[in-house]
Design an enzyme around this catalytic site. Structure first.
Site, PDB file in Angstrom:
ATOM      1  N   GLY A 211     -25.711  46.741  12.865  1.00  9.85           N
ATOM      2  CA  GLY A 211     -26.635  47.063  13.785  1.00  9.85           C
ATOM      3  C   GLY A 211     -28.244  46.672  14.321  1.00  9.85           C
ATOM      4  O   GLY A 211     -28.536  46.008  13.502  1.00  9.85           O
TER       5      GLY A 211
ATOM      6  N   GLY B  71     -31.109  46.798  14.297  1.00 15.99           N
ATOM      7  CA  GLY B  71     -32.517  47.162  13.207  1.00 15.99           C
ATOM      8  C   GLY B  71     -33.672  46.561  13.468  1.00 15.99           C
ATOM      9  O   GLY B  71     -34.158  47.855  13.169  1.00 15.99           O
ATOM     10  N   ARG B  72     -33.802  45.858  14.317  1.00 16.45           N
ATOM     11  CA  ARG B  72     -35.349  45.593  15.472  1.00 16.45           C
ATOM     12  C   ARG B  72     -34.629  45.152  16.661  1.00 16.45           C
ATOM     13  O   ARG B  72     -35.689  44.114  17.313  1.00 16.45           O
ATOM     14  CB  ARG B  72     -36.033  44.266  14.593  1.00 16.45           C
TER      15      ARG B  72
ATOM     16  N   ASP C  97     -38.459  46.437   9.028  1.00 20.13           N
ATOM     17  CA  ASP C  97     -39.980  47.169   9.430  1.00 20.13           C
ATOM     18  C   ASP C  97     -39.312  47.365  10.836  1.00 20.13           C
ATOM     19  O   ASP C  97     -40.236  48.266  11.044  1.00 20.13           O
ATOM     20  CB  ASP C  97     -40.845  46.454   8.710  1.00 20.13           C
ATOM     21  N   GLY C  98     -38.640  47.012  11.172  1.00 24.24           N
ATOM     22  CA  GLY C  98     -37.957  46.976  12.701  1.00 24.24           C
ATOM     23  C   GLY C  98     -39.054  45.869  13.949  1.00 24.24           C
ATOM     24  O   GLY C  98     -38.954  45.745  15.347  1.00 24.24           O
TER      25      GLY C  98
ATOM     26  N   ASP D 237     -21.724  38.896  12.597  1.00 27.69           N
ATOM     27  CA  ASP D 237     -23.056  39.981  13.809  1.00 27.69           C
ATOM     28  C   ASP D 237     -23.109  38.974  14.764  1.00 27.69           C
ATOM     29  O   ASP D 237     -24.551  39.608  15.235  1.00 27.69           O
ATOM     30  CB  ASP D 237     -23.309  40.713  12.813  1.00 27.69           C
ATOM     31  N   ASN D 238     -23.744  38.267  13.808  1.00 26.82           N
ATOM     32  CA  ASN D 238     -24.426  36.902  14.928  1.00 26.82           C
ATOM     33  C   ASN D 238     -24.091  35.801  15.608  1.00 26.82           C
ATOM     34  O   ASN D 238     -24.082  35.279  16.600  1.00 26.82           O
ATOM     35  CB  ASN D 238     -25.419  36.181  14.620  1.00 26.82           C
TER      36      ASN D 238
ATOM     37  N   ASP E 243     -28.981  34.753  18.544  1.00 25.11           N
ATOM     38  CA  ASP E 243     -30.126  35.539  16.817  1.00 25.11           C
ATOM     39  C   ASP E 243     -30.625  34.152  16.750  1.00 25.11           C
ATOM     40  O   ASP E 243     -30.226  33.327  15.066  1.00 25.11           O
ATOM     41  CB  ASP E 243     -28.812  36.353  15.648  1.00 25.11           C
TER      42      ASP E 243
HETATM   43  P1  AMP Z   1     -30.413  38.792  10.688  1.00 20.58           P
HETATM   44  O1  AMP Z   1     -29.063  38.634  10.273  1.00 20.58           O
HETATM   45  O2  AMP Z   1     -31.125  38.009  11.168  1.00 20.58           O
HETATM   46  O3  AMP Z   1     -29.797  38.267  13.017  1.00 20.58           O
HETATM   47  O4  AMP Z   1     -29.983  39.783  10.510  1.00 20.58           O
HETATM   48  C1  AMP Z   1     -29.237  41.238   9.985  1.00 20.58           C
HETATM   49  C2  AMP Z   1     -29.420  42.907   9.978  1.00 20.58           C
HETATM   50  O5  AMP Z   1     -30.861  42.817   9.415  1.00 20.58           O
HETATM   51  C3  AMP Z   1     -29.221  42.790  11.695  1.00 20.58           C
HETATM   52  O6  AMP Z   1     -28.348  44.482  11.657  1.00 20.58           O
HETATM   53  C4  AMP Z   1     -30.654  42.890  12.183  1.00 20.58           C
HETATM   54  O7  AMP Z   1     -30.868  43.720  12.779  1.00 20.58           O
HETATM   55  C5  AMP Z   1     -31.182  43.361  10.963  1.00 20.58           C
HETATM   56  N1  AMP Z   1     -33.070  42.561  10.326  1.00 20.58           N
HETATM   57  C6  AMP Z   1     -33.150  41.872  10.033  1.00 20.58           C
HETATM   58  N2  AMP Z   1     -34.835  42.045   9.823  1.00 20.58           N
HETATM   59  C7  AMP Z   1     -35.053  43.488  10.325  1.00 20.58           C
HETATM   60  C8  AMP Z   1     -35.767  43.880   9.963  1.00 20.58           C
HETATM   61  N3  AMP Z   1     -37.556  43.386   9.920  1.00 20.58           N
HETATM   62  N4  AMP Z   1     -36.333  44.980  10.273  1.00 20.58           N
HETATM   63  C9  AMP Z   1     -34.574  46.344  10.971  1.00 20.58           C
HETATM   64  N5  AMP Z   1     -33.546  44.925  10.776  1.00 20.58           N
HETATM   65  C10 AMP Z   1     -33.385  43.845  10.559  1.00 20.58           C
HETATM   66 MG    MG Z   2     -28.372  39.207  13.460  1.00 24.29          MG
END
Ligand code: AMP
Ligand code: MG
Length: 512
Positions: free
Chosen positions: A91, A93-94, A125-126, A259-260, A269
């Protein structure tokens, strides 16, 4: 052109889905937000005047300090496979979706990345650090300039807030735009939860808004589920084309988790991505990817694997597995034909002849063996004149040199120059067989297909270091050339040169 967000007509289409799809919540304000850069080109897409950038309302909205007037702020839920392993629920997350803006040519969802925690943040940390935010901001623009489908970046806001990564780093918020941020993982989510009703709602949403052509089928002959097979077919085709774009530009995404993967076939992403300097078919841009799952040469196969996961999810609402399998099988044909077209224009071939496959494969091998610079190899090839073409003499004259003057910059990119010259002889003979277009026309079309400038890691790094000092001038300079990377600009010679030695030491990881 509007001066304020509240004047832009809204249509919060994603928020009109049931709340199973997201959590409504406000963004977390950012301390001392400062607009580092905003894009006039992206603003134009939503009908916003660049004059808006100096209004405090603009900064408040794109930093997440004030809600988008008329918007509906939410974080979307999705699941996915990370590095080939089922990760369950992920989901936004940020990321916060602020709402849908009706631009002159269509609807754009506005999303903030790094505007605080959500119920999907897990341990995170979002926030997003300035370093990775500058990279996403620049990369989105670089892709637009190259003509590669991508999410857009509207603005980047720097803050005094700091977060812990490998070291303490300052944070930033990027406002980005796309017609939709729905991912393969958004579908996988409902398959995992065994909710065909919600998956159908999501599929209908995507079809209604983006792929209405899926609804054109013979209702007497085919079942309703047929439209979801058509949906898969289109996503397969778009994704195959995107992979050809990435490969032809030496782009590595770095984190091709399901998810990307955008349901619209957009580059989505930006994390530890990289445009290759020295060509290595097995190049891994993500320092964290120790197995090389997402290496350059693996990207098309990974995309196919990801599409397989999407098909597998759609099986929940499409009983006919063979139909889904057939749609998946078309990936290879789409990818190869798209790649062939791109390579033809990169090499200036006006027709496809026996032996062209071998010629092109041998070029990749030559580049790989010599670790030749990806971008400059193709760019210099454009300047090489054909062997027997009469206009070659004129071209060489125009270039201010002898026959060798057109060849030397290409050959110089290779450690083994004899190896390079031998391949070049074959290429020049091949080109000479083409009666038309003229040498001059071929050179012009190749220059329009092979960029001179790409967002090399060390160029992004320089812009980051300037940005960390509060100086956006390097972002500005980079955007000037990346907006039209095919056109040489006086005063920017250093930006098209081979990377300095320190560039190979830059390590980019998932930490962002
Ligand atoms: P990503 O592969 O970088 O697109 O992220 C994978 C998952 O981790 C997604 O659900 C993002 O929202 C979550 N995510 C990555 N970095 C953070 C962060 N600093 N704080 C919260 N969620 C994160
Ligand atoms: Mg992502």
């Amino acid at each position: 052109m509007y001066l304020h967000f509240d004047q832009i007509p809204k249509s919060n289409t994603f928020a009109s889905l049931p709340d199973d799809f997201y959590t409504r919540l406000p963004t977390t304000p950012l301390s001392q937000p400062r607009l580092l850069h905003a894009s006039s080109e992206s603003a134009r897409l939503i009908g916003l005047s660049p004059a808006a950038f100096s209004e405090s309302v603009f900064l408040n909205v794109v930093s997440g300090n004030v809600a988008l007037p008329g918007g509906d702020t939410l974080a979307a839920v999705y699941s996915g496979h990370q590095f080939g392993v089922w990760a369950g629920q992920l989901g936004d997350g940020r990321a916060h979706l602020l709402g849908g803006l009706k631009g002159p040519d269509g609807l754009w969802e506005l999303q903030l990345k790094g505007a605080g925690q959500t119920p999907y943040s897990r341990m995170g940390d979002g926030r997003a650090v300035l370093r990775s935010s500058v990279r996403e901001y620049l990369a989105s623009h670089a892709m637009v300039g190259l003509g590669v489908p991508t999410t857009r970046a509207l603005s980047i806001v720097a803050s005094a807030d700091r977060v812990m990564r490998e070291t303490m780093e300052t944070t930033a918020v990027v406002a980005r735009m796309a017609p939709s941020f729905v991912r393969f993982g958004s579908f996988q989510h409902w398959a995992a939860k065994q909710r065909p009703d919600l998956m159908r709602l999501l599929a209908d949403y995507v079809i209604d808004h983006f792929y209405p052509e899926c609804k054109a089928f013979d209702k007497h002959k085919d079942s309703d589920a047929y439209q979801y097979v058509r949906l898969l077919e289109i996503v397969v085709q778009r994704t195959a084309n995107l992979m050809a774009d990435w490969q032809a530009n030496g782009f590595c995404h770095g984190v091709m988790n399901t998810d990307n993967m955008s349901i619209l076939g957009l580059t989505l992403d930006y994390g530890p991505f990289g445009f290759m300097d020295a060509f290595d078919a097995g190049h891994i841009c993500n320092h964290t990817d120790s197995q090389g799952r997402y290496a350059w040469h693996a990207q098309p196969a990974v995309a196919h694997w990801n599409l397989y996961q999407l098909a597998n999810s759609l099986h929940l609402i499409v009983p006919d597995a063979d139909a889904l399998r057939q749609a998946l099988d078309s990936f290879e044909t789409f990818f190869l034909s798209s790649m062939q077209k791109k390579m033809m224009s990169k090499l200036g071939l006006t027709d496809w002849q026996d032996g062209d496959h071998v010629l092109i494969d041998d070029l990749w091998s030559l580049m790989h063996r010599n670790r030749a610079d990806f971008t400059l190899t193709f760019r210099q090839l454009a300047h090489v004149s054909g062997l027997t073409d009469a206009s070659a003499v004129q071209i060489e004259h125009d270039l201010g040199g002898t026959v060798n003057a057109s060849i030397q910059p290409f050959v110089d990119l290779f450690i083994d120059r004899d190896d390079a010259s031998a391949w070049l002889d074959r290429y020049r003979r091949r080109i000479a067989q083409q009666g038309s277009p003229t040498n001059h026309e071929r050179i012009q079309s190749m220059l329009a297909s092979n960029p001179l400038y790409v967002l090399r890691n060390h160029l992004a790094q320089q812009a980051i270091e300037f940005a960390q000092e509060g100086d956006n001038s390097e972002i500005e300079r980079l955007l000037t050339i990346l907006a039209n990377p095919f056109e040489a600009k006086a005063g920017f010679e250093a930006y098209s040169a081979l990377p300095p030695a320190w560039a190979s030491k830059i390590e980019v990881s998932c930490s962002s």
